[in-house]
Write a protein that holds these residues in place. Structure first.
Motif, PDB file in Angstrom:
ATOM      1  N   GLN A 324      -4.597  24.982  27.335  1.00  0.00           N
ATOM      2  CA  GLN A 324      -3.727  26.112  27.015  1.00  0.00           C
ATOM      3  C   GLN A 324      -4.045  26.707  25.644  1.00  0.00           C
ATOM      4  N   ALA A 325      -4.393  25.852  24.692  1.00  0.00           N
ATOM      5  CA  ALA A 325      -4.687  26.345  23.344  1.00  0.00           C
ATOM      6  C   ALA A 325      -6.014  27.080  23.294  1.00  0.00           C
ATOM      7  N   ALA A 326      -7.004  26.577  24.030  1.00  0.00           N
ATOM      8  CA  ALA A 326      -8.349  27.143  23.949  1.00  0.00           C
ATOM      9  C   ALA A 326      -8.461  28.482  24.660  1.00  0.00           C
ATOM     10  N   ALA A 327      -7.738  28.650  25.748  1.00  0.00           N
ATOM     11  CA  ALA A 327      -7.933  29.832  26.598  1.00  0.00           C
ATOM     12  C   ALA A 327      -7.797  31.159  25.834  1.00  0.00           C
ATOM     13  N   PRO A 328      -6.711  31.392  25.093  1.00  0.00           N
ATOM     14  CA  PRO A 328      -6.605  32.688  24.412  1.00  0.00           C
ATOM     15  C   PRO A 328      -7.605  32.856  23.280  1.00  0.00           C
ATOM     16  N   VAL A 329      -7.990  31.750  22.649  1.00  0.00           N
ATOM     17  CA  VAL A 329      -8.958  31.834  21.552  1.00  0.00           C
ATOM     18  C   VAL A 329     -10.342  32.147  22.103  1.00  0.00           C
ATOM     19  N   ALA A 330     -10.714  31.465  23.184  1.00  0.00           N
ATOM     20  CA  ALA A 330     -12.005  31.757  23.812  1.00  0.00           C
ATOM     21  C   ALA A 330     -12.073  33.208  24.272  1.00  0.00           C
ATOM     22  N   ALA A 331     -10.975  33.697  24.850  1.00  0.00           N
ATOM     23  CA  ALA A 331     -10.945  35.087  25.314  1.00  0.00           C
ATOM     24  C   ALA A 331     -11.084  36.057  24.144  1.00  0.00           C
ATOM     25  N   LYS A 332     -10.419  35.761  23.038  1.00  0.00           N
ATOM     26  CA  LYS A 332     -10.462  36.649  21.877  1.00  0.00           C
ATOM     27  C   LYS A 332     -11.866  36.761  21.302  1.00  0.00           C
ATOM     28  N   TYR A 333     -12.605  35.647  21.265  1.00  0.00           N
ATOM     29  CA  TYR A 333     -13.897  35.634  20.582  1.00  0.00           C
ATOM     30  C   TYR A 333     -15.087  35.817  21.517  1.00  0.00           C
ATOM     31  N   THR A 334     -14.856  35.864  22.827  1.00  0.00           N
ATOM     32  CA  THR A 334     -15.946  36.161  23.749  1.00  0.00           C
ATOM     33  C   THR A 334     -16.452  37.578  23.480  1.00  0.00           C
ATOM     34  N   GLY A 335     -17.740  37.702  23.316  1.00  0.00           N
ATOM     35  CA  GLY A 335     -18.326  38.981  22.926  1.00  0.00           C
ATOM     36  C   GLY A 335     -18.564  39.088  21.439  1.00  0.00           C
ATOM     37  N   THR A 336     -17.913  38.205  20.663  1.00  0.00           N
ATOM     38  CA  THR A 336     -18.126  38.160  19.213  1.00  0.00           C
ATOM     39  C   THR A 336     -18.907  36.921  18.834  1.00  0.00           C
ATOM     40  N   LEU A 337     -18.464  35.757  19.330  1.00  0.00           N
ATOM     41  CA  LEU A 337     -19.154  34.492  19.093  1.00  0.00           C
ATOM     42  C   LEU A 337     -19.753  34.000  20.402  1.00  0.00           C
ATOM     43  N   ALA A 338     -21.042  33.816  20.421  1.00  0.00           N
ATOM     44  CA  ALA A 338     -21.696  33.282  21.612  1.00  0.00           C
ATOM     45  C   ALA A 338     -21.111  31.918  21.952  1.00  0.00           C
ATOM     46  N   ALA A 339     -20.925  31.674  23.260  1.00  0.00           N
ATOM     47  CA  ALA A 339     -20.460  30.390  23.789  1.00  0.00           C
ATOM     48  C   ALA A 339     -19.027  30.049  23.387  1.00  0.00           C
ATOM     49  N   ALA A 340     -18.237  31.072  23.029  1.00  0.00           N
ATOM     50  CA  ALA A 340     -16.827  30.804  22.758  1.00  0.00           C
ATOM     51  C   ALA A 340     -16.137  30.240  23.990  1.00  0.00           C
ATOM     52  N   ASP A 341     -16.615  30.628  25.177  1.00  0.00           N
ATOM     53  CA  ASP A 341     -16.029  30.138  26.423  1.00  0.00           C
ATOM     54  C   ASP A 341     -16.617  28.807  26.865  1.00  0.00           C
ATOM     55  N   VAL A 342     -17.623  28.316  26.143  1.00  0.00           N
ATOM     56  CA  VAL A 342     -18.291  27.069  26.530  1.00  0.00           C
ATOM     57  C   VAL A 342     -17.651  25.864  25.853  1.00  0.00           C
ATOM     58  N   PHE A 343     -17.448  25.953  24.527  1.00  0.00           N
ATOM     59  CA  PHE A 343     -17.086  24.753  23.774  1.00  0.00           C
ATOM     60  C   PHE A 343     -15.732  24.813  23.066  1.00  0.00           C
ATOM     61  N   THR A 344     -14.975  25.891  23.202  1.00  0.00           N
ATOM     62  CA  THR A 344     -13.703  25.960  22.471  1.00  0.00           C
ATOM     63  C   THR A 344     -12.750  24.862  22.897  1.00  0.00           C
ATOM     64  N   GLU A 345     -12.716  24.540  24.184  1.00  0.00           N
ATOM     65  CA  GLU A 345     -11.808  23.480  24.630  1.00  0.00           C
ATOM     66  C   GLU A 345     -12.220  22.123  24.073  1.00  0.00           C
ATOM     67  N   SER A 346     -13.509  21.859  24.003  1.00  0.00           N
ATOM     68  CA  SER A 346     -13.992  20.614  23.399  1.00  0.00           C
ATOM     69  C   SER A 346     -13.623  20.547  21.922  1.00  0.00           C
ATOM     70  N   SER A 347     -13.815  21.654  21.218  1.00  0.00           N
ATOM     71  CA  SER A 347     -13.449  21.690  19.804  1.00  0.00           C
ATOM     72  C   SER A 347     -11.949  21.554  19.613  1.00  0.00           C
ATOM     73  N   ALA A 348     -11.179  22.085  20.566  1.00  0.00           N
ATOM     74  CA  ALA A 348      -9.723  21.948  20.479  1.00  0.00           C
ATOM     75  C   ALA A 348      -9.306  20.486  20.484  1.00  0.00           C
ATOM     76  N   PHE A 349     -10.009  19.666  21.262  1.00  0.00           N
ATOM     77  CA  PHE A 349      -9.650  18.245  21.312  1.00  0.00           C
ATOM     78  C   PHE A 349      -9.881  17.585  19.949  1.00  0.00           C
ATOM     79  N   SER A 350     -11.040  17.834  19.338  1.00  0.00           N
ATOM     80  CA  SER A 350     -11.297  17.254  18.012  1.00  0.00           C
ATOM     81  C   SER A 350     -10.274  17.734  16.996  1.00  0.00           C
ATOM     82  N   LEU A 351      -9.929  19.008  17.086  1.00  0.00           N
ATOM     83  CA  LEU A 351      -8.987  19.566  16.123  1.00  0.00           C
ATOM     84  C   LEU A 351      -7.580  19.036  16.339  1.00  0.00           C
ATOM     85  N   VAL A 352      -7.147  18.927  17.581  1.00  0.00           N
ATOM     86  CA  VAL A 352      -5.788  18.437  17.812  1.00  0.00           C
ATOM     87  C   VAL A 352      -5.661  16.978  17.395  1.00  0.00           C
TER      88      VAL A 352
END
Length: 367
Positions: A324-352
């Motif tokens: 749930q946390a990664a979805a809106p962030v990945a959507a926001k940065y898709t087109g700006t940061l490459a692979a925002a839709d690939v690894f944001t959920e993985s990074s969310a786990f480390s961050l949480v």
């Protein structure tokens, strides 16, 4: 000069293989030779390998053209001028840098995926400029093999420099391909070679305990590896950083220095200050989204389902928090940061987990 993307075998090298498999010539912005745009590659649909239909593989957003760097030459590398006598080398996945001086060449990192192409890049510049091609010093950004695992190619008589923790960790690893530095420092060290000055600093643990800031005060450049990756979202688990809170603090420390060009250690182009600012905002947005999800995803639903299987309860709850946390962030940065839709959920786990374990978010003392 030359250009971008042959892969290695380490934890992140598949990114280069994907880029190589999907690339076709196109125009893309890349900071080279002090900020000049050069040709790069644009993503196209990947053709499955022979014997594989590719069925069931996920679809990801195209890589933005501005996230890609210049094309590599036939030997698999690109070497470009940062400013004056400071150069950078990339294979499209990894980066190193070198400074030519009247007394020889100072090399900054030695990624094994670039390997012998490091000396070829130095030779190319030396031949063009009539300067020495002898590498006399190597500065280690940190101890990870994917960045210094080709240091041993330059022999025993090169002077190696790194943080004191770098020496301890490399001695522990005992790998002849990455010899421990002879010169170490605790907080700051200024390297003087052939009339040039390079400032090294350790501002605490971040991606690794020994990761340092390398400043080139006369070249408007900073080398800081494995923190911000220009044009890309972080690799999985926030670049596999060992100290998440230190990692989060590193961009502000980097921006406290005056510089124009950023040598980030990864992917195909130089960075600029705006890249670090976007990276900071991405992390802030992901932090805020995680805090919201932690407050809204009902732990009791998972406890009721899995009962005494505590690992299953916690896993499924955290999976949903991160999703749930990664979805809106990945959507926001898709087109700006490459692979925002690939690894944001993985990074969310480390961050949480850092929010929970380092900062105590959600912790309560039993009454």
């Amino acid at each position: 000069m030359s250009s971008s993307s042959e892969s290695g075998t380490d934890r992140r090298s598949f990114l280069a293989r994907v880029a190589a498999a999907t690339a076709v010539p196109a125009a893309a912005a890349a900071l080279v030779a002090g900020g000049t745009a050069t040709a790069a590659s644009a993503a196209t649909p990947r053709t499955p390998a022979a014997g594989s239909s590719g069925a069931g593989l996920p679809d990801y957003a195209p890589v933005p053209a501005g996230s890609l760097g210049p094309a590599v030459n036939s030997q698999g590398y690109y070497v470009g001028r940062v400013k004056d006598n400071l150069y950078w080398v990339t294979d499209g996945d990894y980066q190193a840098a070198f400074l030519t001086t009247r007394d020889g060449v100072v090399l900054f990192d030695a990624p094994p995926t670039i390997g012998h192409n490091l000396q070829r890049a130095v030779d190319e510049i030396a031949a063009a400029n009539g300067t020495s091609n002898k590498v006399t010093h190597i500065v280690h950004s940190h101890h990870h093999s994917d960045h210094v695992g080709a240091s041993g190619l330059f022999g025993r008589h090169v002077v190696r420099i790194g943080h004191e923790e770098n020496r301890r960790l490399l001695r522990r690893d005992n790998d002849p391909n990455k010899p421990a530095p002879e010169i170490t420092f605790a907080d700051r060290y200024t390297l003087h070679v052939g009339g040039e000055r390079v400032e090294l600093a350790h501002h605490g643990s971040n991606h690794s305990p020994d990761n340092i800031y390398i400043r080139f005060p006369h070249h408007d450049a900073l080398m800081l590896v494995d923190i911000n990756i220009p044009g890309w979202a972080p690799f999985g688990a926030l670049n596999f950083s060992e100290d998440i809170q230190g990692y989060l603090a590193a961009p502000a420390k980097a921006l406290s220095y005056p510089w124009k060009y950023h040598i980030a250690g990864h992917m195909g182009r130089l960075g600029k200050r705006a890249d670090v600012t976007v990276h900071q905002q991405y992390l802030e947005d992901l932090t805020a989204s995680l805090k919201q999800a932690l407050g809204t995803v009902d732990y009791g639903v998972y406890a009721a389902k899995y009962g005494d299987n505590t690992w299953a309860v916690v896993k499924t709850w955290l999976d949903e928090v991160c999703r749930q946390a990664a979805a809106p962030v990945a959507a926001k940065y898709t087109g700006t940061l490459a692979a925002a839709d690939v690894f944001t959920e993985s990074s969310a786990f480390s961050l949480v987990e850092s929010l929970r374990l380092d900062l105590g978010l959600g912790s309560a003392i039993h009454a």
